[in-house]
Design an enzyme around this catalytic site. Sequence first.
Site, PDB file in Angstrom:
ATOM      1  N   SER A  43       0.813  -1.262  -0.004  1.00 18.51           N
ATOM      2  CA  SER A  43      -0.049   0.032   0.079  1.00 18.51           C
ATOM      3  C   SER A  43       0.810   1.307  -0.136  1.00 18.51           C
ATOM      4  CB  SER A  43      -0.903  -0.094   1.434  1.00 18.51           C
ATOM      5  OG  SER A  43      -0.219  -0.176   2.422  1.00 18.51           O
ATOM      6  N   ASP A 324      -2.315   8.061   8.294  1.00 19.47           N
ATOM      7  CA  ASP A 324      -3.225   7.363   8.893  1.00 19.47           C
ATOM      8  C   ASP A 324      -2.762   6.104   9.886  1.00 19.47           C
ATOM      9  OD1 ASP A 324      -2.071   5.532   6.970  1.00 19.47           O
ATOM     10  OD2 ASP A 324      -3.865   5.153   5.899  1.00 19.47           O
ATOM     11  N   HIS A 327       0.685   4.688   6.718  1.00 24.13           N
ATOM     12  CA  HIS A 327       1.334   5.231   5.356  1.00 24.13           C
ATOM     13  C   HIS A 327       1.791   6.829   5.810  1.00 24.13           C
ATOM     14  CE1 HIS A 327      -2.146   2.321   4.351  1.00 24.13           C
ATOM     15  NE2 HIS A 327      -0.942   1.785   3.889  1.00 24.13           N
TER      16      HIS A 327
END
Length: 361
Positions: A43, A324, A327
């Site tokens: 991600s 968050d 990340h």
Amino acid sequence: MGSHHSTITLLAALLVLCSHPPLRTSALSSPCAFPAIFNFGDSNSDTGGLSAAFGAVPPPNGETFFGAPVGRYCDGRLIIDFIAQDLGLPLLNAYLDSVGTNFSHGANFATAGSTIRRQNTTLFQTGGVFKDLLPPLEYFSRALYTLDVGQNDLTAGYVSNMTTEEVKATIPDILSKFTDVIKAVYGLGGRFFWIHNTGPFGCLPYVLDRYPLRAPEVDHVGCGAPFNEVARLFNLKLKETVMQLRKRFPRAVFTYVDVYTVKYTLISQARTHGFEHPLVACCGHGGKYNFNVHWGCGATAVVNHTKVLISKSCEDPSKRICWDGYHYTEAANRWVYDQIVKGAFSDPPIPVTMACRKQSN
């Protein structure tokens, strides 16, 4: 990142590419005019893979640059976005997002939760309709292959209640699978590899929140020393693996990029570089790290029959490093990219725009 999601293996992502015959590298007058990027990652470089498969990323993701969610777990752009822009290419489309996308300049196989090794739950990318959307075959030998993976393989061990020593023991197998990935890409004609090592995940709020540490295990910055020790060992062995790959595939160009050092420098010297609260999530809810695994960024709840945003963005994401809990913010990604783009943290020390050229001995 995002090991709580279903995972995707790099070898599975290669199934589509493997349907094409290998290519020979052609002599080009401008060898670094990369026509395409093929990215493999988690991600940290997912531009919409997971959201295409499991539902859209909620606001306020994307708010800083795009003005709305665009599949990235970030308030704006990722490092892979800055790479594409510097190479004069469009931002990469997620391979899993086949609706209205164009893969003529490459494809992004990154998906949140990606691992090098197969985990118990794996999301596979397969051929099907996607094959017709890929770029011309001759692009494969001229493309830049970027890889930013491995962190989830390490954190998966902790999720499985392994000790730090047990996680360390998995590193040889992880890198063996990584070598298999490179071998497969090389067999397709891939020659130019830009490889990021793994970052200091012991500084991320989701790790610090989930795995409480004793005082001696916390470094002077507030990061989890055992986790970063594992990351550094992985990076040492990854660099050794890259050296072996150069010997095994002398026609290829491998650039090893030390993003760990850059990211840890940013976190440990946050104020010097214009950032604040380096270990606290910008978008989150509650607790020491503004992180709650049950209330991720953008989470809502119904209060008095009204939907209320529970996990909202901080006032100024441009001053924050972590978005968050998992990340980095666009501002942090931009800062990291600015340090690595010219080759100052690369082996060999070449910029990304020259990542097709071998260094003279």
